[in-house]
Motif scaffolding. Structure first.
Motif, mmCIF file in Angstrom:
data_model
loop_
_atom_site.group_PDB
_atom_site.id
_atom_site.type_symbol
_atom_site.label_atom_id
_atom_site.label_comp_id
_atom_site.label_asym_id
_atom_site.label_seq_id
_atom_site.Cartn_x
_atom_site.Cartn_y
_atom_site.Cartn_z
ATOM 1 N N ARG A 15 -25.182 -22.933 -13.695
ATOM 2 C CA ARG A 15 -26.479 -22.272 -13.846
ATOM 3 C C ARG A 15 -26.583 -21.047 -12.914
ATOM 4 O O ARG A 15 -27.137 -20.016 -13.294
ATOM 5 C CB ARG A 15 -27.615 -23.254 -13.573
ATOM 6 N N LEU B 65 -19.143 -20.757 -17.022
ATOM 7 C CA LEU B 65 -20.466 -21.026 -17.583
ATOM 8 C C LEU B 65 -20.540 -22.385 -18.269
ATOM 9 O O LEU B 65 -21.619 -22.797 -18.706
ATOM 10 C CB LEU B 65 -20.846 -19.945 -18.601
ATOM 11 N N LEU C 162 -23.962 -18.707 -22.012
ATOM 12 C CA LEU C 162 -24.908 -18.056 -21.116
ATOM 13 C C LEU C 162 -26.335 -18.530 -21.382
ATOM 14 O O LEU C 162 -27.094 -18.808 -20.448
ATOM 15 C CB LEU C 162 -24.820 -16.539 -21.296
ATOM 16 N N GLN D 125 -24.725 -18.442 -14.685
ATOM 17 C CA GLN D 125 -25.543 -17.879 -15.765
ATOM 18 C C GLN D 125 -26.506 -16.822 -15.223
ATOM 19 O O GLN D 125 -26.617 -15.716 -15.764
ATOM 20 C CB GLN D 125 -26.350 -18.989 -16.449
ATOM 21 N N ASN E 79 -30.889 -22.288 -20.643
ATOM 22 C CA ASN E 79 -31.333 -21.313 -19.644
ATOM 23 C C ASN E 79 -32.317 -20.360 -20.319
ATOM 24 O O ASN E 79 -31.924 -19.425 -21.021
ATOM 25 C CB ASN E 79 -30.138 -20.539 -19.074
ATOM 26 N N ALA F 134 -31.963 -16.557 -19.614
ATOM 27 C CA ALA F 134 -30.845 -15.934 -20.315
ATOM 28 C C ALA F 134 -31.144 -15.810 -21.806
ATOM 29 O O ALA F 134 -30.813 -14.793 -22.433
ATOM 30 C CB ALA F 134 -29.569 -16.741 -20.090
#
Length: 261
Positions: free
Chosen positions: A89, A79, A127, A92, A131, A134
């Motif tokens: 990504r 990650l 994570l 993730q 993002n 996430a």
């Protein structure tokens, strides 16, 4: 002042090397690879996640959970946008699709060792880094705020790790995380006054800076005016834990501007 244990120092030195707030002040195009150009490590993610999900919640504090250390280490590495720039990504997204968040939060709070708890927090932080999907999965989990409450009562290295997670979530500027972030700031605020381990108030400040873009009114309620004044100072009234360098001068300016606007 009490110092962290040698184990604690090792955990701190082994935490994510990413300066999340520093990256947040830069253009994403300047510093982040795409992360979706290959599927490097995706098979390994699935294998590691299967192992972690094989644990029932009642197993998290049992010796068998320590067997997941390697899986957590490997996931964290995959990650990492620096180690796996072509596929971090994708990895993730695979973790979110695989419903990893509840298990990771469970291990972060109830893991069989501080090393397991710390690594689970590191995985969660990587994570959610850059993002939004996430970040929404973590912030929307009922165990997220409970985890912050629990870990902030633990050792200094674990508190640092959960503050990094809180900051990474707060850096996601989506409506879906705003409610959770508004709750986070009141939980994090006491760390601003903790002088037993000087990186803790700095990490807490970074949470406040990121949160001030979401909910400046909540941040204004918990950051004392005297502290706000002192972090803008460039003399001996500036907190000893706060570096006087361009990045920290910039982020303190962001905080002051956001909460006063």
């Amino acid at each position: 002042k009490p110092l962290p244990s040698q184990e604690g120092l090792a955990l701190c030195q082994n935490r994510s090397s990413v300066s999340f707030l520093t990256l947040a002040t830069m253009s994403a195009s300047e510093c982040l690879p795409a992360g979706n150009m290959t599927d490097k490590g995706l098979d390994r993610i699935h294998v590691c996640l299967t192992g972690i999900l094989s644990l029932a919640p009642e197993d998290y504090d049992q010796p068998k959970a320590k067997n997941q250390q390697t899986n957590l280490d490997d996931i964290s590495m995959l990650l990492d946008h620096q180690h796996n720039p072509g596929a971090y990504r994708i990895c993730q997204d695979a973790m979110v699709d695989g419903a990893a968040v509840p298990a990771l939060l469970g291990l972060a709070v109830n893991g069989a060792s501080d090393a397991i708890c710390s690594k689970a927090l590191e995985v969660l932080t990587r994570l959610v880094f850059s993002n939004a999907r996430a970040a929404e999965a973590v912030a929307g989990d009922p165990a997220f705020l409970l985890a912050i409450d629990a870990v902030l009562q633990r050792s200094s290295p674990l508190r640092l790790a959960v503050l990094q997670l809180a900051q990474a979530v707060a850096a996601s500027h989506t409506l879906a995380v705003r409610s959770a972030v508004s709750e986070v700031v009141s939980r994090v605020a006491p760390q601003l006054g903790d002088d037993t381990f000087q990186v803790l108030p700095l990490a807490a400040l970074e949470v406040m800076v990121s949160a001030s873009f979401h909910c400046p009114e909540n941040v204004a309620l918990v950051v004392p005016p005297s502290l706000l004044e002192s972090i803008l100072a460039e003399d001996d009234t500036r907190p000893a834990w706060l570096p006087l360098d361009p990045v920290h001068v910039l982020i303190c300016g962001f905080l002051a501007t956001n909460v006063s606007s």
